[in-house]
Design an enzyme around this catalytic site. Sequence first.
Site, mmCIF file in Angstrom:
data_model
loop_
_atom_site.group_PDB
_atom_site.id
_atom_site.type_symbol
_atom_site.label_atom_id
_atom_site.label_comp_id
_atom_site.label_asym_id
_atom_site.label_seq_id
_atom_site.Cartn_x
_atom_site.Cartn_y
_atom_site.Cartn_z
ATOM 1 N N SER A 28 1.335 -7.386 -0.955
ATOM 2 C CA SER A 28 2.229 -8.733 0.050
ATOM 3 C C SER A 28 1.200 -9.542 0.091
ATOM 4 O O SER A 28 1.579 -10.934 0.974
ATOM 5 C CB SER A 28 2.784 -8.025 1.208
ATOM 6 O OG SER A 28 1.836 -7.869 2.305
ATOM 7 N N THR A 48 0.642 -1.202 -0.054
ATOM 8 C CA THR A 48 -0.199 -0.272 -0.414
ATOM 9 C C THR A 48 0.860 1.535 0.390
ATOM 10 O O THR A 48 0.428 2.495 -0.387
ATOM 11 C CB THR A 48 -0.681 -0.580 0.596
ATOM 12 O OG1 THR A 48 -1.430 -1.289 0.686
ATOM 13 C CG2 THR A 48 -1.782 1.454 1.576
ATOM 14 N N THR A 78 2.054 -4.384 4.492
ATOM 15 C CA THR A 78 1.837 -4.319 5.772
ATOM 16 C C THR A 78 1.165 -5.633 5.782
ATOM 17 O O THR A 78 1.189 -6.078 7.227
ATOM 18 C CB THR A 78 0.910 -3.804 6.187
ATOM 19 O OG1 THR A 78 -0.443 -4.232 5.847
ATOM 20 C CG2 THR A 78 0.873 -1.954 6.261
ATOM 21 N N ASP A 79 0.155 -6.591 5.111
ATOM 22 C CA ASP A 79 -0.475 -7.784 5.447
ATOM 23 C C ASP A 79 0.643 -8.335 5.587
ATOM 24 O O ASP A 79 0.453 -9.668 6.716
ATOM 25 C CB ASP A 79 -0.733 -8.045 4.091
ATOM 26 C CG ASP A 79 -2.439 -6.728 4.305
ATOM 27 O OD1 ASP A 79 -3.349 -6.485 5.461
ATOM 28 O OD2 ASP A 79 -3.163 -6.632 3.303
HETATM 29 C C1 SIN Z 1 -0.304 -5.653 1.397
HETATM 30 O O1 SIN Z 1 -0.431 -5.906 2.195
HETATM 31 O O2 SIN Z 1 0.586 -5.066 -0.039
HETATM 32 C C2 SIN Z 1 -1.253 -4.522 1.118
HETATM 33 C C3 SIN Z 1 -1.648 -3.947 2.682
HETATM 34 C C4 SIN Z 1 -0.904 -2.920 2.712
HETATM 35 O O3 SIN Z 1 -0.132 -2.651 2.461
HETATM 36 O O4 SIN Z 1 -1.255 -2.225 4.354
#
Ligand code: SIN
Length: 313
Positions: A61, A16, A94-95
Amino acid sequence: MQNVNSTVVVLGTGGTIAGTSPPGADERNYRAAQLSVAALLEAVPGLPAGLVCEQVAQVDSKDMGHAVWLQLAQRVSVHLASSQVGGVVVTHGTDTLEETAFFLQRVLAPAKPVVFTAAMRPATAAEPDGPGNLRDAVALAADASAHGVLVVMGGVVFGPRDVRKAHPTRLDAFSSGSAGPLGQLRDGKVSWRREVPREVALGLDWLPANPSDWPRVDLVVSHAGVDGALVDALCGIGTRGIVAVGTGNGTLHEALEAALLRAQSKGVAVRRATRCRDGAMVPRSSDPFPDVGDLTPAKARIELMLELMRSTG
Ligand code: SIN
């Protein structure tokens, strides 16, 4: 303390933090992994001169895989080996950030800092959190008191073993539960709350070069009404290890446990984890499967995969 003569290398993997949404669109309807890491750095005013950047991957991710882990670990290792480099930053979604960070710590346990950061809002949001997080990550990677894989989000520094994404949407989505954060960053200066453990690296060279040769390790969850069908199916497709995500202190539904005992008798390595969000499991001598201590199920899966590779390598 700043390592003023050391270069910081910033490696981009997507997420993100590199996400965009069309002008005027609801910012929740963005696409992750759209902007280059070079573009992310351009959006952060006042970064030190001489930063080097490299795009290692460009993924949401949730779609992370072992091939990207291996490539990222190799690129981090190459950069850290340079005497010019003081530290590395990794931008990530973040995932699954916590999984990639844990994998890198287990294989590299670097003496220099490798700082993961991310964002909960896309780069095109009215108030994106990525630029501030990236600035903090660069400051931490240049700090001579930092070492090992670290995660910085919202000014809080987490360790790779304890950190997890604990909230699906909040800006302060990360937590390290009862272990607590490692430190805090304010105006680019870190204050450590506790000592950052130094660990022994497993190394990289022994990992099978083709990640499709890495042993298959799966997660199954114990819940009301579960049976052994999934475990039997996993045995049928050649799983080498199963992390059984149990209730409470790793207790398992009797039907699931029976299937796991059948799997174990066929040579599948079985470990017990917990659905509980916080705290470490307490071993009991009567348990038929070893527990994973304080590891989350996803990290226990990585640990078991590495263990299986070590025992066959
Ligand atoms: C991801 O994990 O690539 C999408 C969600 C995020 O980064 O918050």
